[in-house]
Scaffold this active site. Structure first.
Site, PDB file in Angstrom:
ATOM      1  N   ARG A 184     -36.762 -38.112  -7.536  1.00 21.71           N
ATOM      2  CA  ARG A 184     -36.910 -37.371  -8.799  1.00 21.71           C
ATOM      3  C   ARG A 184     -35.970 -36.153  -8.849  1.00 21.71           C
ATOM      4  O   ARG A 184     -34.917 -36.213  -9.487  1.00 21.71           O
ATOM      5  CB  ARG A 184     -38.392 -36.952  -8.991  1.00 21.71           C
ATOM      6  N   ASP A 185     -36.305 -35.109  -8.140  1.00 19.65           N
ATOM      7  CA  ASP A 185     -35.464 -33.903  -8.192  1.00 19.65           C
ATOM      8  C   ASP A 185     -34.068 -34.231  -7.661  1.00 19.65           C
ATOM      9  O   ASP A 185     -33.056 -33.698  -8.138  1.00 19.65           O
ATOM     10  CB  ASP A 185     -36.093 -32.787  -7.348  1.00 19.65           C
ATOM     11  N   HIS A 191     -34.449 -24.822  -3.203  1.00 16.63           N
ATOM     12  CA  HIS A 191     -33.116 -25.410  -3.364  1.00 16.63           C
ATOM     13  C   HIS A 191     -32.194 -24.657  -2.392  1.00 16.63           C
ATOM     14  O   HIS A 191     -32.498 -23.542  -1.965  1.00 16.63           O
ATOM     15  CB  HIS A 191     -32.670 -25.328  -4.822  1.00 16.63           C
ATOM     16  N   CYS A 231     -31.259 -29.077 -10.943  1.00 17.77           N
ATOM     17  CA  CYS A 231     -31.949 -29.229 -12.222  1.00 17.77           C
ATOM     18  C   CYS A 231     -30.908 -29.160 -13.335  1.00 17.77           C
ATOM     19  O   CYS A 231     -30.087 -28.240 -13.359  1.00 17.77           O
ATOM     20  CB  CYS A 231     -32.993 -28.134 -12.393  1.00 17.77           C
TER      21      CYS A 231
HETATM   22  P1  HMG Z   1     -38.664 -31.348 -27.431  1.00 20.99           P
HETATM   23  O1  HMG Z   1     -37.350 -31.835 -27.937  1.00 20.99           O
HETATM   24  O2  HMG Z   1     -39.104 -29.987 -27.803  1.00 20.99           O
HETATM   25  O3  HMG Z   1     -39.854 -32.385 -27.682  1.00 20.99           O
HETATM   26  O4  HMG Z   1     -38.595 -31.448 -25.849  1.00 20.99           O
HETATM   27  P2  HMG Z   1     -40.368 -33.110 -28.946  1.00 20.99           P
HETATM   28  O5  HMG Z   1     -41.835 -33.248 -28.759  1.00 20.99           O
HETATM   29  O6  HMG Z   1     -39.831 -32.469 -30.184  1.00 20.99           O
HETATM   30  O7  HMG Z   1     -39.712 -34.572 -28.808  1.00 20.99           O
HETATM   31  C1  HMG Z   1     -38.329 -34.826 -28.960  1.00 20.99           C
HETATM   32  C2  HMG Z   1     -38.078 -36.323 -28.736  1.00 20.99           C
HETATM   33  O8  HMG Z   1     -38.366 -36.661 -27.377  1.00 20.99           O
HETATM   34  C3  HMG Z   1     -38.981 -37.219 -29.571  1.00 20.99           C
HETATM   35  O9  HMG Z   1     -38.268 -38.423 -29.808  1.00 20.99           O
HETATM   36  C4  HMG Z   1     -40.143 -37.494 -28.648  1.00 20.99           C
HETATM   37  O10 HMG Z   1     -40.821 -38.695 -28.955  1.00 20.99           O
HETATM   38  C5  HMG Z   1     -39.441 -37.603 -27.327  1.00 20.99           C
HETATM   39  P3  HMG Z   1     -37.644 -38.753 -31.269  1.00 20.99           P
HETATM   40  O11 HMG Z   1     -38.805 -38.686 -32.211  1.00 20.99           O
HETATM   41  O12 HMG Z   1     -36.611 -37.669 -31.513  1.00 20.99           O
HETATM   42  O13 HMG Z   1     -37.065 -40.113 -31.071  1.00 20.99           O
HETATM   43  N1  HMG Z   1     -40.319 -37.237 -26.202  1.00 20.99           N
HETATM   44  C6  HMG Z   1     -40.553 -38.026 -25.133  1.00 20.99           C
HETATM   45  N2  HMG Z   1     -40.107 -39.260 -24.814  1.00 20.99           N
HETATM   46  C7  HMG Z   1     -40.545 -39.766 -23.663  1.00 20.99           C
HETATM   47  N3  HMG Z   1     -41.388 -39.115 -22.816  1.00 20.99           N
HETATM   48  C8  HMG Z   1     -41.828 -37.880 -23.108  1.00 20.99           C
HETATM   49  C9  HMG Z   1     -41.418 -37.291 -24.312  1.00 20.99           C
HETATM   50  N4  HMG Z   1     -41.677 -36.106 -24.896  1.00 20.99           N
HETATM   51  C10 HMG Z   1     -40.997 -36.089 -26.057  1.00 20.99           C
HETATM   52  N5  HMG Z   1     -42.637 -37.231 -22.267  1.00 20.99           N
HETATM   53  C11 HMG Z   1     -39.691 -31.831 -23.740  1.00 20.99           C
HETATM   54  C12 HMG Z   1     -39.699 -31.042 -25.041  1.00 20.99           C
HETATM   55  C13 HMG Z   1     -40.681 -31.155 -22.811  1.00 20.99           C
HETATM   56  C14 HMG Z   1     -40.093 -33.246 -24.020  1.00 20.99           C
HETATM   57  C15 HMG Z   1     -38.244 -31.782 -23.176  1.00 20.99           C
HETATM   58  O14 HMG Z   1     -37.833 -30.462 -23.122  1.00 20.99           O
HETATM   59  C16 HMG Z   1     -38.143 -32.379 -21.799  1.00 20.99           C
HETATM   60  O15 HMG Z   1     -38.309 -33.580 -21.615  1.00 20.99           O
HETATM   61  N6  HMG Z   1     -37.863 -31.538 -20.778  1.00 20.99           N
HETATM   62  C17 HMG Z   1     -37.810 -31.982 -19.401  1.00 20.99           C
HETATM   63  C18 HMG Z   1     -36.642 -31.337 -18.705  1.00 20.99           C
HETATM   64  C19 HMG Z   1     -36.636 -31.772 -17.270  1.00 20.99           C
HETATM   65  O16 HMG Z   1     -37.024 -32.875 -16.929  1.00 20.99           O
HETATM   66  N7  HMG Z   1     -36.159 -30.868 -16.369  1.00 20.99           N
HETATM   67  C20 HMG Z   1     -36.090 -31.154 -14.960  1.00 20.99           C
HETATM   68  C21 HMG Z   1     -37.430 -31.187 -14.309  1.00 20.99           C
HETATM   69  S1  HMG Z   1     -38.086 -29.578 -13.915  1.00 20.99           S
HETATM   70  C22 HMG Z   1     -37.302 -29.159 -12.424  1.00 20.99           C
HETATM   71  O17 HMG Z   1     -36.418 -29.851 -11.979  1.00 20.99           O
HETATM   72  C23 HMG Z   1     -37.812 -27.964 -11.660  1.00 20.99           C
HETATM   73  C24 HMG Z   1     -38.631 -28.367 -10.436  1.00 20.99           C
HETATM   74  O18 HMG Z   1     -37.895 -29.203  -9.565  1.00 20.99           O
HETATM   75  C25 HMG Z   1     -39.076 -27.100  -9.678  1.00 20.99           C
HETATM   76  C26 HMG Z   1     -37.907 -26.134  -9.429  1.00 20.99           C
HETATM   77  O19 HMG Z   1     -36.951 -26.522  -8.758  1.00 20.99           O
HETATM   78  O20 HMG Z   1     -37.997 -25.021  -9.938  1.00 20.99           O
HETATM   79  C27 HMG Z   1     -39.908 -29.120 -10.830  1.00 20.99           C
HETATM   80 MG    MG Z   2     -36.453 -28.480  -8.115  1.00 17.18          MG
END
Ligand code: HMG
Ligand code: MG
Length: 286
Positions: A13-14, A207, A238
């Site tokens: 994942r990450d 990280h 990320c």
């Molecule tokens: P948004 O654009 O505000 O959401 O994103 P929305 O509700 O307006 O939806 C936009 C579109 O996405 C729509 O589709 C939804 O259906 C779809 P459309 O109608 O335009 O065709 N959608 C989805 N589709 C599939 N699965 C879903 C989903 N949700 C909405 N779950 C949202 C808000 C949270 C969805 C977006 O910002 C997002 O997906 N962000 C994730 C970013 C991410 O994955 N970042 C990396 C992970 S975090 C990380 O790495 C840190 C960590 O490792 C710890 C650290 O290191 O600090 C954990």
């Molecule tokens: Mg991370």
């Protein structure tokens, strides 16, 4: 050897989420199957986020459907909202994770909402997961520094961590998202967090941008933490944290643990083979 250290494998994942070139689903499945033979209790398998935001994770359901499950392992996934949770449940995720930030800037860039709004989104996930008997883990990003807001006050990290725990997360993983923590800042942050959350409920997620991840893990061990996130091959980053490098390398932490006489339950030789495999896949995809 009687001291235990738990490594939560983040590679699939990450580790892979930040890869620009698409990694074939079959290779992701092969990676997870190989990791499943290394002695992990938990493997973060994918994330059910918006495919528009992170295209590399668009095949999360296919990955879950394709892996050969080891019954002793929890295969986990990130779920940013109820839609993600429903997809994860359908795919058979054994555990899900919600991910908040200790800084407003990263919350906005990463999940498109404020910290407070993110708690409102997470509440129904926790409620549904509780009813379904699915454990929920919580992440806090930018625990010492944010790429957008600068240094994070330790009190903010403590407050968000406490809130996630109060909401029902069984564990909170503290993310040094951009890998700029050093032992001093790690300890300052942990001193604040440990006032409100016991060490056994915390994990470290470092990280390794500045090559200080192992030193930060050492500091965290001294302060009582016994669970650490790591990625095979030190993969990752990320997409919404510019410049951030991968998680600390699983092999490096496993070897350090062995030197310190901690039992991780991991097979170092097998980890070396999996590391060679994923680094060659990454090279081929580049
Ligand atoms: P948004 O654009 O505000 O959401 O994103 P929305 O509700 O307006 O939806 C936009 C579109 O996405 C729509 O589709 C939804 O259906 C779809 P459309 O109608 O335009 O065709 N959608 C989805 N589709 C599939 N699965 C879903 C989903 N949700 C909405 N779950 C949202 C808000 C949270 C969805 C977006 O910002 C997002 O997906 N962000 C994730 C970013 C991410 O994955 N970042 C990396 C992970 S975090 C990380 O790495 C840190 C960590 O490792 C710890 C650290 O290191 O600090 C954990
Ligand atoms: Mg991370």
């Amino acid at each position: 050897m009687n001291k235990k250290l738990t490594l939560f494998e983040m590679g699939p994942r990450d580790g892979l989420q930040n890869e620009k070139a698409p990694i074939p689903t079959a290779d992701k499945i092969s990676l997870i199957n190989q990791l499943s033979d290394c002695g992990f209790e938990k493997i973060e398998t994918s994330s059910f986020v918006s495919p528009k935001w992170v295209p590399q994770m668009a095949d999360a359901a296919e990955v879950f459907a394709g892996i050969t499950r080891n019954p002793g392992i929890r295969y986990t996934a990130l779920t940013p909202n109820l839609k993600g949770y429903e997809r994860a449940k359908l795919a058979g995720a054994d555990e899900v994770a919600i991910f908040a930030s200790a800084s407003e800037g990263f919350s906005q860039k990463n999940i498109n909402c404020s910290i407070e709004e993110s708690f409102e989104r997470f509440a129904p996930i926790i409620e549904a997961a509780k009813a379904d008997g699915i454990p929920v883990r919580g992440y806090v990003s930018c625990v010492v520094e944010c790429p957008y807001d600068g240094p994070t006050p330790a009190q903010n990290t403590a407050r968000v961590s406490q809130r996630l725990l109060q909401m029902g997360c069984y564990q909170v993983s503290l993310g040094d998202t951009i890998g700029t923590a050093i032992p001093e800042t790690t300890e300052e942050m942990l001193n604040a967090v440990l006032k409100v959350v016991p060490a056994e409920k915390l994990a470290g997620h470092f990280h390794d941008t500045k090559d200080f991840a192992l030193a930060n893990i050492m500091s965290s061990i001294k302060m009582g933490l016994r669970t650490f996130d790591a990625a095979i091959g030190g993969l990752g980053g990320c997409p919404y944290a510019p410049g951030a490098k991968g998680n600390v390398s699983t092999l490096a932490v496993a070897k350090m643990a062995r030197m310190l006489d901690y039992d991780t339950g991991l097979d170092i030789e097998k980890l070396e083979k999996v590391q060679d495999f994923i680094l060659s896949i990454k090279e081929a995809a580049a």
